[in-house]
Design an enzyme around this catalytic site. Structure first.
Site, PDB file in Angstrom:
ATOM      1  N   TYR A   1     -12.404  -2.822  -3.041  1.00  0.00           N
ATOM      2  CA  TYR A   1     -12.895  -2.787  -1.664  1.00  0.00           C
ATOM      3  C   TYR A   1     -14.430  -2.792  -1.598  1.00  0.00           C
ATOM      4  CZ  TYR A   1      -8.241  -2.087   0.416  1.00  0.00           C
ATOM      5  OH  TYR A   1      -6.945  -2.246   0.849  1.00  0.00           O
TER       6      TYR A   1
ATOM      7  N   HIS B   1      -1.896  -5.481   1.495  1.00  0.00           N
ATOM      8  CA  HIS B   1      -3.173  -6.163   1.297  1.00  0.00           C
ATOM      9  C   HIS B   1      -2.876  -7.555   0.780  1.00  0.00           C
ATOM     10  CE1 HIS B   1      -7.172  -7.215  -0.186  1.00  0.00           C
ATOM     11  NE2 HIS B   1      -6.540  -7.684  -1.244  1.00  0.00           N
TER      12      HIS B   1
ATOM     13  N   LYS C   1       0.832  -1.207   0.000  1.00  0.00           N
ATOM     14  CA  LYS C   1       0.000   0.000   0.000  1.00  0.00           C
ATOM     15  C   LYS C   1       0.873   1.267   0.000  1.00  0.00           C
ATOM     16  CE  LYS C   1      -3.688  -2.332   2.569  1.00  0.00           C
ATOM     17  NZ  LYS C   1      -4.616  -2.197   3.727  1.00  0.00           N
TER      18      LYS C   1
ATOM     19  N   GLU D   1      -9.823  -9.995  -7.557  1.00  0.00           N
ATOM     20  CA  GLU D   1      -8.836  -8.918  -7.399  1.00  0.00           C
ATOM     21  C   GLU D   1      -7.752  -8.983  -8.484  1.00  0.00           C
ATOM     22  OE1 GLU D   1      -7.565  -9.469  -3.363  1.00  0.00           O
ATOM     23  OE2 GLU D   1      -9.516  -8.870  -2.554  1.00  0.00           O
TER      24      GLU D   1
ATOM     25  N   ASN E   1      -1.543  -0.270   7.169  1.00  0.00           N
ATOM     26  CA  ASN E   1      -0.970  -1.556   7.572  1.00  0.00           C
ATOM     27  C   ASN E   1      -0.148  -2.229   6.473  1.00  0.00           C
ATOM     28  OD1 ASN E   1      -3.053  -2.329   5.941  1.00  0.00           O
ATOM     29  ND2 ASN E   1      -4.311  -3.201   7.581  1.00  0.00           N
TER      30      ASN E   1
END
Ligand code: DAT
Ligand code: MG
Length: 142
Positions: free
Chosen positions: A53, A123, A13, A134, A120
């Protein structure tokens, strides 16, 4: 018995990319024994992120999450190996980086920065169905 090949979609990310952690994440994936199938660096668009998402649409952190994910480049990767979907989730650690176990990507490299959305670092797909969906978003035609 031959290996049951499974693929997962991994994103480093914007926080992880900006901190120069792409190589460290890929190193851990390769050290675990998974193979890299495809790799790209891009700044995600709003349409891709809404698809990616979709399960979180309507939640309080959804719009901040999309904003965060559009804030800079990410590295997208398709990885392969038997069990790599749960295997990468295990390498990543739990969602909240404060609570993620030491030894995991989020536990070793992440923390709470006081933002609305949990930054975080990575993913990883959470099921074979998610992985197929995805991978089609980030690597159309693969
Ligand atoms: P994961 O990335 O571990 O699969 P998720 O799919 O539940 O977690 O959520 C997607 C991302 O949204 C997550 O990586 C960080 C953010 N997020 C999830 N739950 C959150 C919460 N309660 N508050 C803030 N951000 C959250
Ligand atoms: Mg998820």
């Amino acid at each position: 018995m031959t290996e049951q090949l499974e693929r997962s979609l991994v994103l480093v990310k914007p926080d992880g990319f900006a901190r120069g952690l792409t190589g460290e994440v890929l190193r851990r994936i390769e050290a675990k024994g998974y193979r890299l199938v495809a790799l790209r660096v891009l700044v995600p668009g709003v349409e891709e992120l809404h698809r990616h998402y979709a399960e979180h649409e309507g939640k309080p952190f959804f719009e901040p999450l999309v904003e965060f994910m559009m804030s800079g480049p990410v590295t997208a990767a398709v990885i392969e190996g038997q069990g790599c979907i749960p295997g990468f989730r295990s390498l990543a650690g739990t969602t909240n980086p404060t609570e993620a176990a030491p030894g995991t990507i989020r536990g070793d490299l992440g923390r709470d920065w006081g933002t609305t959305v949990q930054q975080n670092i990575v993913h990883g797909s959470d099921s074979p169905e998610s992985a197929a969906r995805e991978i089609a978003i980030w690597f159309p035609g693969l």
